[in-house]
Enzyme design. Structure first.
Site, PDB file in Angstrom:
ATOM      1  N   TYR A  67      -9.983  -4.836  -9.230  1.00  0.00           N
ATOM      2  CA  TYR A  67     -11.104  -4.781  -8.276  1.00  0.00           C
ATOM      3  C   TYR A  67     -12.432  -4.442  -8.939  1.00  0.00           C
ATOM      4  O   TYR A  67     -13.388  -4.111  -8.244  1.00  0.00           O
ATOM      5  CB  TYR A  67     -10.867  -3.687  -7.227  1.00  0.00           C
ATOM      6  CG  TYR A  67      -9.565  -3.705  -6.487  1.00  0.00           C
ATOM      7  CD1 TYR A  67      -9.132  -4.837  -5.792  1.00  0.00           C
ATOM      8  CD2 TYR A  67      -8.773  -2.555  -6.425  1.00  0.00           C
ATOM      9  CE1 TYR A  67      -7.944  -4.816  -5.071  1.00  0.00           C
ATOM     10  CE2 TYR A  67      -7.587  -2.524  -5.701  1.00  0.00           C
ATOM     11  CZ  TYR A  67      -7.179  -3.658  -5.029  1.00  0.00           C
ATOM     12  OH  TYR A  67      -6.013  -3.636  -4.319  1.00  0.00           O
ATOM     13  N   CYS A  77      -2.933  -5.792 -23.891  1.00  0.00           N
ATOM     14  CA  CYS A  77      -3.583  -6.964 -24.466  1.00  0.00           C
ATOM     15  C   CYS A  77      -4.170  -7.862 -23.394  1.00  0.00           C
ATOM     16  O   CYS A  77      -3.674  -8.967 -23.128  1.00  0.00           O
ATOM     17  CB  CYS A  77      -2.582  -7.708 -25.346  1.00  0.00           C
ATOM     18  SG  CYS A  77      -2.207  -6.731 -26.787  1.00  0.00           S
ATOM     19  N   GLU A  78      -5.209  -7.361 -22.765  1.00  0.00           N
ATOM     20  CA  GLU A  78      -6.015  -8.078 -21.781  1.00  0.00           C
ATOM     21  C   GLU A  78      -7.408  -7.477 -21.892  1.00  0.00           C
ATOM     22  O   GLU A  78      -7.545  -6.248 -21.963  1.00  0.00           O
ATOM     23  CB  GLU A  78      -5.528  -7.814 -20.340  1.00  0.00           C
ATOM     24  CG  GLU A  78      -4.136  -8.272 -20.015  1.00  0.00           C
ATOM     25  CD  GLU A  78      -4.015  -9.769 -19.769  1.00  0.00           C
ATOM     26  OE1 GLU A  78      -5.060 -10.430 -19.567  1.00  0.00           O
ATOM     27  OE2 GLU A  78      -2.878 -10.266 -19.807  1.00  0.00           O
ATOM     28  N   PRO A  93      -4.896   5.953   7.555  1.00  0.00           N
ATOM     29  CA  PRO A  93      -5.528   6.182   6.246  1.00  0.00           C
ATOM     30  C   PRO A  93      -4.513   6.257   5.117  1.00  0.00           C
ATOM     31  O   PRO A  93      -3.431   6.816   5.269  1.00  0.00           O
ATOM     32  CB  PRO A  93      -6.207   7.545   6.425  1.00  0.00           C
ATOM     33  CG  PRO A  93      -5.350   8.250   7.427  1.00  0.00           C
ATOM     34  CD  PRO A  93      -4.816   7.184   8.358  1.00  0.00           C
TER      35      PRO A  93
HETATM   36  C1  LIG Z   1      -3.446  -0.666   3.102  1.00  0.00           C
HETATM   37  C2  LIG Z   1      -3.461  -0.495   4.563  1.00  0.00           C
HETATM   38  C3  LIG Z   1      -3.974   0.673   5.134  1.00  0.00           C
HETATM   39  C4  LIG Z   1      -4.585   1.785   4.317  1.00  0.00           C
HETATM   40  O1  LIG Z   1      -5.798   1.449   3.744  1.00  0.00           O
HETATM   41  P1  LIG Z   1      -6.653   2.594   2.987  1.00  0.00           P
HETATM   42  O2  LIG Z   1      -7.858   1.876   2.546  1.00  0.00           O
HETATM   43  O3  LIG Z   1      -5.832   3.092   1.874  1.00  0.00           O
HETATM   44  O4  LIG Z   1      -6.946   3.645   3.997  1.00  0.00           O
HETATM   45  C5  LIG Z   1      -3.893   0.814   6.500  1.00  0.00           C
HETATM   46  N1  LIG Z   1      -3.356  -0.151   7.285  1.00  0.00           N
HETATM   47  C6  LIG Z   1      -2.861  -1.295   6.778  1.00  0.00           C
HETATM   48  C7  LIG Z   1      -2.280  -2.299   7.677  1.00  0.00           C
HETATM   49  C8  LIG Z   1      -2.901  -1.501   5.398  1.00  0.00           C
HETATM   50  O5  LIG Z   1      -2.417  -2.647   4.901  1.00  0.00           O
END
Ligand SMILES: *Cc1c(COP(=O)(O)O)cnc(C)c1O
Length: 439
Positions: free
Chosen positions: A340, A366-367, A295
């Site tokens: 996103y 400036c976007e 995480p």
């Molecule tokens: C970015 C990433 C995560 C973490 O993702 P979250 O959505 O922030 O929990 C875990 N593993 C890998 C390989 C990632 O690239």
């Protein structure tokens, strides 16, 4: 279900302040007026981050059986005080570059508790990971397995590797943004299912690598457990085949992606993902393996805010009437809304009077996409606002676009400032850029 769970959030009103931020909000007005801090500034609650980690680690611990690993995805927020706080609670790290690997080690994480993901690791980065003897280099292709083996042979070592499998579960069907899903068919990440068998044959024949795990990571901001467990089940099938092929498997790594509540709700906690995954592991007869999760967002996002000052308002009276609130934080400080279409709640911190009306909150860059969306704020607007849930993918994605200084970061423990960074002076960027001289 909205495509992006934060998009159709009801407008935040100043009176509804999430209790999670109770450690941060009282300090904000004072921080903004402190001449050594000012705005725009990220403010983080280290106590809340530690508590978040403890809750997940409790769910990870099993009375009998191998120790699991919460590998914090450092790319979410790489600030020293945050990585050290998580390390002290017992987290490992998921890194995606040699620099992140060095940071994790410098913050006290043991090499064996580091896993290294990423589709294009350089030889230099592989050499570093091999030399430090990290928990696993997570290979994302057959080609990478060969490269790891070759580098390990040169170093006279055996590299611990895992294969990152692409379980081909499309998380964009289940309410997360297409740019942050990684498990679908055409993603650049991971070994596609069809190539898993050749990868297993290959890796078990290599002399300088040891296949200690299998891994996957399907995407980010998942607000339901089912797609996560669905890909975990696919991964468990691969783990069983790896064992049958003679791999000395120690763990299965089901990745990160646990969602948080950006205002539209998130009914599940990180512990729910872990509970359901463990259950599926037992059903698959893999209870003897360690579970790894990765995480990032879920550990830090809700425990940081971006504090900004209102520079001026602009009211358009011709055509569509609109109230614009111009703040001093922009897409260079917090990119997620521009990148996103993410929506973050915004609350008034000081000042502001009268009924709540819709304000379109925008930054100075400036976007057109330097836009934080429409928010209900007092008709006589506040002097300061906080953009909530900015602890993940905030500062780590910040840039100096438009010649803007990087935002300051302030770290609170027990409601007190225990660390802060410095804002570069206004002329620092100009001098640095101008100092690139042609020969
Ligand atoms: C970015 C990433 C995560 C973490 O993702 P979250 O959505 O922030 O929990 C875990 N593993 C890998 C390989 C990632 O690239």
């Amino acid at each position: 279900m909205p495509k992006w769970p934060g998009n159709e959030a009801p407008n935040a009103v100043t009176s509804e302040t999430p209790s999670k931020l109770s450690g941060i909000l009282p300090s904000l007005a004072a921080l903004a007026t402190d001449s050594s801090i000012g705005t725009p500034t990220y403010v983080y609650d280290l106590d809340a981050i530690a508590a978040e980690a403890r809750e997940l680690l409790r769910a990870m611990s099993v009375p009998a059986g191998p120790r699991g690993l919460v590998a914090y995805a450092v790319k979410a927020n790489a600030a020293g005080p945050i990585v050290r706080t998580l390390a002290r609670e017992g987290c490992g790290a998921d890194v995606v570059s040699g620099a992140e690997l060095l940071l994790a080690l410098a913050c006290g994480i043991s090499p064996l508790h580091v896993v290294y993901s990423g589709v294009a690791k350089t030889d230099d980065e592989l050499d570093l990971a091999i030399a430090r003897g990290i928990g696993a280099i997570q290979a994302e292709s057959l080609e990478e397995l060969d490269r790891v083996d070759a580098r390990a042979r040169v170093a006279g070592k055996t590299a611990r590797v895992s294969i990152r499998v692409n379980p081909q579960v499309d998380a964009s069907d289940i309410g997360t943004h297409a740019h942050i899903t990684t498990g679908h068919d055409e993603a650049k990440f991971g070994v596609p299912l069809g190539d898993v068998e050749p990868a297993l044959t290959r890796v078990t024949s290599l002399s300088s690598t040891s296949l200690v795990g299998v891994a996957c990571h399907v995407g980010s901001q998942l607000t339901r457990v089912e797609p996560y467990v669905q890909s975990a089940r696919v991964l468990f099938g691969v783990a069983a085949r790896a064992r049958a092929a003679g791999a000395p498997l120690e763990f299965v790594d089901t990745g990160g992606g646990f969602g948080i509540d950006y205002g539209a709700g998130c009914p599940v906690r990180p512990a729910d993902f872990v509970g359901a995954t463990r259950e599926a592991m037992r059903e698959a007869g893999l209870g003897g393996l360690a579970l790894h999760v990765e995480p990032g967002r879920a550990l830090v996002a809700a425990h940081g805010v971006l504090l900004a000052r209102v520079i001026q308002v602009k009211e358009t009276r011709v055509g569509a009437e609109r109230r614009w609130l111009m703040i001093d934080a922009g897409m260079n400080d917090l990119l997620r809304p521009a990148l996103y279409q993410a929506r973050h709640r915004i609350v008034a911190i000081s000042g502001g009077e009268g009924e709540a009306v819709p304000w379109r909150v925008v930054g100075p860059v400036c976007e057109s996409s330097c836009d934080f969306g429409e928010h209900a704020l007092p008709v006589r607007p506040p002097a300061l606002v906080a953009i909530l849930d900015s602890g993940a993918y905030g500062f780590t994605m910040a840039s100096q676009y438009n010649g803007r200084a990087l935002p300051v970061e302030v770290f609170l423990r027990g409601g007190r400032v225990v660390a802060k960074t410095q804002r570069a002076p206004r002329d620092a960027w100009a001098e640095e850029r101008a100092s690139i001289r042609e020969a």
